[in-house]
Scaffold this motif. Structure first.
Motif, mmCIF file in Angstrom:
data_model
loop_
_atom_site.group_PDB
_atom_site.id
_atom_site.type_symbol
_atom_site.label_atom_id
_atom_site.label_comp_id
_atom_site.label_asym_id
_atom_site.label_seq_id
_atom_site.Cartn_x
_atom_site.Cartn_y
_atom_site.Cartn_z
ATOM 1 N N LEU A 281 0.827 -1.205 0.000
ATOM 2 C CA LEU A 281 0.000 0.000 0.000
ATOM 3 C C LEU A 281 0.860 1.252 0.000
ATOM 4 C CD1 LEU A 281 -2.941 1.156 0.307
ATOM 5 C CD2 LEU A 281 -2.408 1.354 2.741
ATOM 6 N N GLY A 282 1.930 1.237 0.788
ATOM 7 C CA GLY A 282 2.777 2.412 0.887
ATOM 8 C C GLY A 282 3.379 2.844 -0.441
ATOM 9 N N LEU A 283 3.616 1.884 -1.317
ATOM 10 C CA LEU A 283 4.215 2.211 -2.609
ATOM 11 C C LEU A 283 3.251 2.939 -3.538
ATOM 12 C CD1 LEU A 283 6.154 -1.117 -3.287
ATOM 13 C CD2 LEU A 283 7.117 1.088 -2.559
ATOM 14 N N PHE A 284 1.929 2.735 -3.324
ATOM 15 C CA PHE A 284 0.955 3.273 -4.271
ATOM 16 C C PHE A 284 -0.087 4.201 -3.647
ATOM 17 C CE2 PHE A 284 2.230 -0.957 -5.810
ATOM 18 C CZ PHE A 284 2.784 -0.608 -7.038
ATOM 19 N N VAL A 285 -0.220 4.191 -2.325
ATOM 20 C CA VAL A 285 -1.356 4.872 -1.714
ATOM 21 C C VAL A 285 -1.354 6.371 -1.956
ATOM 22 C CG1 VAL A 285 -0.281 5.301 0.551
ATOM 23 C CG2 VAL A 285 -2.760 4.948 0.383
ATOM 24 N N ASP A 286 -0.180 6.970 -2.132
ATOM 25 C CA ASP A 286 -0.136 8.409 -2.376
ATOM 26 C C ASP A 286 -0.720 8.790 -3.728
ATOM 27 O OD1 ASP A 286 1.210 9.381 0.075
ATOM 28 O OD2 ASP A 286 2.845 8.119 -0.619
ATOM 29 N N ARG A 287 -0.930 7.787 -4.594
ATOM 30 C CA ARG A 287 -1.547 8.041 -5.895
ATOM 31 C C ARG A 287 -2.973 7.509 -5.958
ATOM 32 N NH1 ARG A 287 3.738 6.387 -7.300
ATOM 33 N NH2 ARG A 287 3.054 4.299 -7.885
ATOM 34 N N LEU A 288 -3.474 6.996 -4.837
ATOM 35 C CA LEU A 288 -4.815 6.412 -4.797
ATOM 36 C C LEU A 288 -5.772 7.294 -4.007
ATOM 37 C CD1 LEU A 288 -3.904 2.699 -3.945
ATOM 38 C CD2 LEU A 288 -4.412 3.636 -6.211
ATOM 39 N N ASP A 289 -7.059 7.101 -4.241
ATOM 40 C CA ASP A 289 -8.076 7.706 -3.404
ATOM 41 C C ASP A 289 -8.139 6.884 -2.122
ATOM 42 O OD1 ASP A 289 -10.509 8.257 -2.085
ATOM 43 O OD2 ASP A 289 -11.450 8.916 -3.954
ATOM 44 N N PRO A 290 -7.797 7.466 -0.948
ATOM 45 C CA PRO A 290 -7.742 6.659 0.274
ATOM 46 C C PRO A 290 -9.078 6.045 0.668
ATOM 47 C CG PRO A 290 -7.511 9.006 0.781
ATOM 48 C CD PRO A 290 -7.403 8.864 -0.704
ATOM 49 N N ARG A 291 -10.200 6.710 0.333
ATOM 50 C CA ARG A 291 -11.508 6.118 0.658
ATOM 51 C C ARG A 291 -11.768 4.868 -0.185
ATOM 52 N NH1 ARG A 291 -15.438 8.739 3.807
ATOM 53 N NH2 ARG A 291 -14.851 10.813 4.522
ATOM 54 N N PRO A 335 -6.874 6.361 8.133
ATOM 55 C CA PRO A 335 -7.436 7.558 8.784
ATOM 56 C C PRO A 335 -6.611 8.825 8.637
ATOM 57 C CG PRO A 335 -7.812 5.660 10.165
ATOM 58 C CD PRO A 335 -6.933 5.197 9.044
ATOM 59 N N PRO A 336 -5.272 8.814 8.896
ATOM 60 C CA PRO A 336 -4.533 10.067 8.724
ATOM 61 C C PRO A 336 -4.533 10.575 7.291
ATOM 62 C CG PRO A 336 -3.039 8.235 9.214
ATOM 63 C CD PRO A 336 -4.423 7.755 9.484
ATOM 64 N N LEU A 337 -4.559 9.665 6.314
ATOM 65 C CA LEU A 337 -4.582 10.092 4.916
ATOM 66 C C LEU A 337 -5.916 10.759 4.568
ATOM 67 C CD1 LEU A 337 -2.911 6.956 3.282
ATOM 68 C CD2 LEU A 337 -1.834 9.146 3.842
ATOM 69 N N ILE A 338 -7.009 10.185 5.052
ATOM 70 C CA ILE A 338 -8.323 10.774 4.784
ATOM 71 C C ILE A 338 -8.493 12.093 5.523
ATOM 72 C CG2 ILE A 338 -10.823 10.429 5.014
ATOM 73 C CD1 ILE A 338 -10.305 7.409 4.761
ATOM 74 N N ILE A 339 -8.059 12.143 6.777
ATOM 75 C CA ILE A 339 -8.173 13.374 7.565
ATOM 76 C C ILE A 339 -7.392 14.501 6.909
ATOM 77 C CG2 ILE A 339 -7.475 14.459 9.736
ATOM 78 C CD1 ILE A 339 -8.175 11.820 11.127
ATOM 79 N N GLN A 340 -6.163 14.218 6.499
ATOM 80 C CA GLN A 340 -5.342 15.264 5.884
ATOM 81 C C GLN A 340 -5.982 15.800 4.609
ATOM 82 O OE1 GLN A 340 -2.777 16.990 6.712
ATOM 83 N NE2 GLN A 340 -2.683 18.027 4.739
ATOM 84 N N ARG A 341 -6.572 14.906 3.816
ATOM 85 C CA ARG A 341 -7.131 15.321 2.534
ATOM 86 C C ARG A 341 -8.457 16.059 2.688
ATOM 87 N NH1 ARG A 341 -7.602 11.452 -2.726
ATOM 88 N NH2 ARG A 341 -5.352 11.495 -2.363
ATOM 89 N N GLU A 342 -9.312 15.625 3.618
ATOM 90 C CA GLU A 342 -10.678 16.143 3.660
ATOM 91 C C GLU A 342 -10.942 17.115 4.801
ATOM 92 O OE1 GLU A 342 -13.545 13.031 3.400
ATOM 93 O OE2 GLU A 342 -12.506 12.003 1.772
ATOM 94 N N ILE A 343 -10.240 16.956 5.924
ATOM 95 C CA ILE A 343 -10.470 17.843 7.059
ATOM 96 C C ILE A 343 -9.402 18.904 7.149
ATOM 97 C CG2 ILE A 343 -10.659 17.918 9.593
ATOM 98 C CD1 ILE A 343 -11.972 15.200 9.472
#
Length: 416
Positions: A281-291, A335-343
């Motif tokens: 996940l770490g290799l690709f998650v920065d290019r994915l929609d976390p939800r 959670p931290p990825l979604i929080i950073q992006r949306e909140i």
């Protein structure tokens, strides 16, 4: 942010030394504070003759106290500072493990577990997420995945090591030796590597603000009124409830079907796949929609459990545990990825603390609920089927993206 002006992929970037420090923190915090609790349960019963309910109740007390304390992480960071909070957590965890080795009375057990909760507050997932959020922008997902792999490694390495050392030198000596190793490894790394990016100070959420300006206050009631916050927190809490229920009852379910040795192998495979899943996940998650990625992980766990209930083949059961394990670790990465992006960055620390608290309280009931359903029905079929439904419900909720109109929603970065 300082990180936006340099190459985060470079091994010379100081943020990767911070990741190493966070990996070690997670390794010992989860190794002692979560996976080691099974060892304490057995050894304290053997050494003192205490009933299992006494020791397990202390574990529940610790998890619930931790869920309360983490709500105040952002305030503690503002008052005593990042490094001081982590050092307090390290000292509290060390005091807890030493007390576990030396205790003689039940009240000391509860004191030790209370100190462990303080350790979680200073060295747990909330502080790690806040810290890495300040150092990484483009490679945040990879940094979180690498750091949180320390948690799984703590289960694979530290807990078995405690068991092995207990057999050879005794529980007391094993706890004291591993505590000393923690201090020797973690203390210098925290002192030399931990800090906010150069020239910055804490703004709310762990995101740095130039000039040392005071961090604004972010009332938690504003987060509780934020639909995006709830559509992240609730599904994660539900999925973790199901996940904790399965993990705790996994061996009990599998042992009659495939034997003790194979059930132990299933646990090892699941833990190993958790590491593989985090790294992948770490290799690709920065290019994915976390939800979307989060929903896919929940769905894969539901599918693995569903197939698990349909088969008695050892190969199929082990494969299901592997698939299930692939997504285990990622539930604390999303959670931290979604929080950073949306909140947003301004409310990051408050949202992480509150969200982790809610998830922790809800998921703490997972093993008990699964055990209760199993007792009422006489088997695990209904209990694990319930977990399948919970995962699918969570996957559906996390995909819901509430629309917020600016005039109707309070701005969390400007609230008094």
């Amino acid at each position: 942010m300082a990180a936006t002006h340099i190459d985060e992929s470079s091994l010379h970037y100081r943020g990767w030394r911070v990741v190493l420090a966070c990996f070690l923190m997670a390794f010992f915090m989860f190794g002692f504070g979560l996976y080691g609790q099974g060892v304490y349960l057995a050894e304290l019963q053997r050494a003192h003759g205490w009933p299992g309910t006494l020791v397990s109740a202390a574990s529940t007390f610790s998890f619930l106290l931790t869920s309360v304390l983490v709500v105040f992480t952002d305030g503690l960071l503002e008052r005593i500072g990042l490094r001081s909070l982590i050092l307090c957590g390290l000292m509290a965890l060390g005091a807890s493990t030493v007390l576990l080795a030396l205790m003689q009375t039940p009240w000391q057990l509860y004191l030790a577990y209370a100190l462990m909760s303080v350790g979680w507050t200073g060295m747990g997932t909330v502080v790690i997420a806040i810290l890495l959020n300040s150092w990484f922008e483009r490679r945040r997902g990879l940094a979180l995945s690498l750091a949180f792999n320390g948690a799984t490694c703590g289960g694979i390495i530290l807990a078995p090591l405690l068991l092995s050392l207990t057999g050879s030198i005794g529980f007391r000596s094993a706890m004291l030796a591993t505590t000393l190793a923690m201090m020797v490894l973690v203390l210098p790394v925290v002192v030399t590597c931990i800090g906010w990016p150069t020239g910055m100070s804490l703004a709310s959420g762990g995101r740095p603000r130039a000039g040392g300006a005071a961090a604004p206050s972010h009332p938690r009631k504003a987060l509780l009124a934020n639909a995006a916050f709830w559509t992240m927190v609730l599904p994660i809490a539900i999925a973790l409830l199901a996940q904790m229920g399965f993990i705790i009852h996994q061996v009990t379910f599998l042992e009659p079907l495939i034997g003790r040795a194979s059930a132990g192998l299933a646990v090892t495979i699941m833990a190993a796949m958790a590491i593989v899943g985090r790294l992948s996940l770490g290799l690709f998650v920065d290019r994915l929609d976390p939800r979307l990625a989060c929903a896919a992980s929940m769905t894969s766990q539901a599918a693995a459990l569903f197939v698990l209930l349909q088969s008695t083949s050892p190969t199929v059961l082990l494969a299901c545990c592997a698939v299930y394990g692939f997504s285990i670790g990622n539930m604390i990465t999303f959670p931290p990825l979604i929080i950073q992006r949306e909140i947003g960055a301004a409310a990051f620390a408050a949202a992480m603390g509150l969200g982790t608290s809610i998830s922790g309280i809800v998921s703490a009931f997972g093993p008990g609920i699964v055990g209760l359903v199993r007792s009422l029905t006489g088997n695990y079929t209904t209990a694990f089927a319930m977990c399948v439904v919970l995962d699918l419900v969570a996957a559906g909720v996390v995909l819901w993206r509430p629309r917020r109109r600016a005039e109707e929603t309070p701005n969390l970065s400007t609230l008094p």
